[in-house]
Design an enzyme around this catalytic site. Structure first.
Site, mmCIF file in Angstrom:
data_model
loop_
_atom_site.group_PDB
_atom_site.id
_atom_site.type_symbol
_atom_site.label_atom_id
_atom_site.label_comp_id
_atom_site.label_asym_id
_atom_site.label_seq_id
_atom_site.Cartn_x
_atom_site.Cartn_y
_atom_site.Cartn_z
ATOM 1 N N LYS A 127 0.517 -1.326 0.004
ATOM 2 C CA LYS A 127 0.069 0.125 0.052
ATOM 3 C C LYS A 127 0.786 1.187 0.011
ATOM 4 C CE LYS A 127 -0.326 0.309 4.950
ATOM 5 N NZ LYS A 127 -1.133 0.482 6.059
ATOM 6 N N SER A 157 -9.746 2.679 -2.669
ATOM 7 C CA SER A 157 -9.123 3.879 -2.352
ATOM 8 C C SER A 157 -9.823 4.995 -3.153
ATOM 9 C CB SER A 157 -7.789 3.815 -2.413
ATOM 10 O OG SER A 157 -7.278 5.032 -2.118
ATOM 11 N N TYR A 206 0.632 1.595 -6.953
ATOM 12 C CA TYR A 206 -0.568 1.198 -6.033
ATOM 13 C C TYR A 206 -2.048 1.573 -6.338
ATOM 14 C CZ TYR A 206 -3.294 2.165 -1.998
ATOM 15 O OH TYR A 206 -4.263 2.342 -1.366
ATOM 16 N N LYS A 242 -5.380 -0.865 -7.464
ATOM 17 C CA LYS A 242 -6.905 -0.749 -6.680
ATOM 18 C C LYS A 242 -7.865 -0.439 -7.957
ATOM 19 C CE LYS A 242 -5.846 -0.820 -2.229
ATOM 20 N NZ LYS A 242 -6.339 -2.191 -1.612
HETATM 21 N N1 UFG Z 1 1.650 15.774 3.688
HETATM 22 C C1 UFG Z 1 2.522 16.797 4.217
HETATM 23 N N2 UFG Z 1 3.707 16.436 4.920
HETATM 24 C C2 UFG Z 1 3.888 14.934 5.081
HETATM 25 C C3 UFG Z 1 3.086 14.174 4.589
HETATM 26 C C4 UFG Z 1 2.066 14.550 3.742
HETATM 27 O O1 UFG Z 1 2.449 17.998 4.072
HETATM 28 O O2 UFG Z 1 4.837 14.557 5.816
HETATM 29 C C5 UFG Z 1 0.518 16.429 3.062
HETATM 30 C C6 UFG Z 1 0.477 15.956 1.602
HETATM 31 O O3 UFG Z 1 1.003 16.801 0.870
HETATM 32 C C7 UFG Z 1 -1.124 15.879 1.585
HETATM 33 C C8 UFG Z 1 -1.684 15.429 2.893
HETATM 34 O O4 UFG Z 1 -0.732 15.815 3.830
HETATM 35 O O5 UFG Z 1 -1.592 17.223 1.197
HETATM 36 C C9 UFG Z 1 -2.097 14.107 3.051
HETATM 37 O O6 UFG Z 1 -0.966 13.274 2.630
HETATM 38 P P1 UFG Z 1 -0.784 11.764 2.921
HETATM 39 O O7 UFG Z 1 0.501 11.282 2.503
HETATM 40 O O8 UFG Z 1 -1.159 11.505 4.390
HETATM 41 O O9 UFG Z 1 -2.031 11.001 2.274
HETATM 42 P P2 UFG Z 1 -2.523 11.013 0.525
HETATM 43 O O10 UFG Z 1 -3.757 12.085 0.531
HETATM 44 O O11 UFG Z 1 -1.224 11.499 -0.341
HETATM 45 O O12 UFG Z 1 -2.418 9.735 0.239
HETATM 46 C C10 UFG Z 1 -3.595 9.106 0.804
HETATM 47 C C11 UFG Z 1 -2.904 7.162 1.182
HETATM 48 C C12 UFG Z 1 -3.008 6.879 -0.253
HETATM 49 C C13 UFG Z 1 -4.549 6.864 -0.932
HETATM 50 C C14 UFG Z 1 -4.805 8.242 -0.831
HETATM 51 C C15 UFG Z 1 -6.321 8.178 -1.214
HETATM 52 O O13 UFG Z 1 -1.765 7.590 1.618
HETATM 53 O O14 UFG Z 1 -3.016 5.426 0.067
HETATM 54 O O15 UFG Z 1 -4.788 8.797 0.413
HETATM 55 O O16 UFG Z 1 -6.773 9.231 -1.786
HETATM 56 F F1 UFG Z 1 -4.191 6.326 -2.033
#
Ligand code: UFG
Length: 332
Positions: free
Chosen positions: A84, A124, A149, A153
């Site tokens: 994932k 997802s 990934y 899905k």
């Molecule tokens: N972010 C930061 N700093 C970090 C990590 C994340 O600013 O260290 C921000 C990202 O830019 C984004 C938000 O926080 O705006 C959320 O980021 P995440 O990495 O927590 O999650 P994502 O939305 O990128 O992705 C998640 C899951 C995926 C899934 C997706 C579904 O990790 O598995 O949601 O839409 F596919």
């Protein structure tokens, strides 16, 4: 009803096993411990006061899948098991396609053989892709995925649609999760990413506990409420309950539901809420945007409410409190 939960010791799987047991489903767990720890089994047994049969099998081995079905009179499968990590999938696409697709196909083939036709798939919001909308509704269909990934899905969703078209005695529910966060209120189970976390909440946890120095916020120049990214954060216990509702209430046929809160929360709003609720300062700095990130998206969660009677109950405050409670209880 006897339910096989694949990936049942993982983050979402373990919380779902707890909620299924609370609703008196009989649960069998399959997990190869690739991304989960065996001690989670004792913890969910402690929370529920029940014992669970665990198969430590790799479901890429079809013989092993058959053995689970031969040994147990399974009525339904909730399929979580799969790789994932978005970034890793870009670097190792073959590993992702082979593991995620073969596992799903093996399970479906064995289900067909044993005449088990109730399947819930852990999908997802990533399958909506960059479709020009911020509010995702199920009727939009899938967009262009941006990493292997997400493509696994989308491909498994397509396989399920084709399977259902070939034989409509299947009952298939596809659940599209938004951003699962939080932890069980007992503090016993939660998210345990390997190495340096990629996702926001696990990263905030490492900064709060002093294991990492500061959070990098990826961009503050998006066209959003405060310039930082906006997501639909959903408490993992609410998400787990969505699976119970799907088992109990999904109509016959193939159905797709968003599981989200229906509200967008910005990265900065989440950080500020975490600081306020837990009275801890989070060091952060604004850095460049992360490649592949969308500015803003959240769910339209109406369909799950209307058809399954499910909606989120926990708040962003609950999410922040429960996440930190888990981290404190599990400091290594
Ligand atoms: N972010 C930061 N700093 C970090 C990590 C994340 O600013 O260290 C921000 C990202 O830019 C984004 C938000 O926080 O705006 C959320 O980021 P995440 O990495 O927590 O999650 P994502 O939305 O990128 O992705 C998640 C899951 C995926 C899934 C997706 C579904 O990790 O598995 O949601 O839409 F596919």
């Amino acid at each position: 009803m006897k339910v096989l939960v694949t990936g049942g010791l993982g983050f979402i799987g373990s919380h779902t096993v707890v909620e299924l047991a609370k609703s008196n489903f009989e649960v069998i767990i399959a997990d190869n411990l690739y991304n989960a720890k065996e001690e989670v089994l004792e913890k969910i047994e402690k929370i529920t006061g029940k014992k669970f049969k665990l198969y430590k099998y790799d479901l890429c081995d079809k013989e092993k899948v058959e053995e689970i079905f031969r040994d147990n009179n399974i009525d339904a499968v909730i399929h979580f098991a799969g790789y994932k990590a978005v970034g890793e999938s870009v670097k190792k696409p073959l590993m992702y396609y082979s593991n995620n697709l073969i596992t799903a196909i093996n399970i479906l083939e064995v289900m067909e053989k044993f005449n088990v036709r109730k399947f819930i798939f852990s999908s997802s919001a990533t399958v909506y892709g960059d479709n020009g909308h911020t509010k995702y509704v199920e009727s939009m269909g899938r967009g262009k995925t941006t990493n292997p990934y997400g493509t696994t899905k989308a491909m498994i969703e397509k396989i399920l649609e084709d399977l259902y078209a070939s034989d409509n005695s299947w009952n298939i529910t596809i659940l599209r999760y938004f951003n699962p966060v939080g932890a069980h209120e007992s503090g016993l189970i939660g998210e345990e990413p390997n190495g340096i976390p990629n996702n926001l909440m696990p990263y905030i946890m490492k900064v709060a506990s002093g294991k990492l120095e500061k959070l990098n916020i990826f961009g503050n120049d998006y066209p959003t409420v405060d310039g930082t990214g906006v997501r639909d954060f959903i408490h993992v216990v609410d998400l787990a309950k969505g699976h119970v509702k799907a088992l109990e209430k999904a109509p016959n046929g193939l159905n797709i539901y968003n599981l989200g809160s229906g509200k967008g929360v910005s990265v900065l709003e989440l950080v500020n809420t975490f600081e306020k609720v837990n009275n801890i300062k989070i060091n952060y700095q604004i850095v460049e945007r992360r490649a592949g990130d969308l500015a803003e998206y959240y769910s339209d969660a109406t369909k799950a409410y209307v058809e399954l009677g499910w909606k989120t109950e926990k708040t962003v405050e609950d999410i922040c409190r429960d996440s930190w409670n888990y981290e404190k209880n599990n400091k290594k």
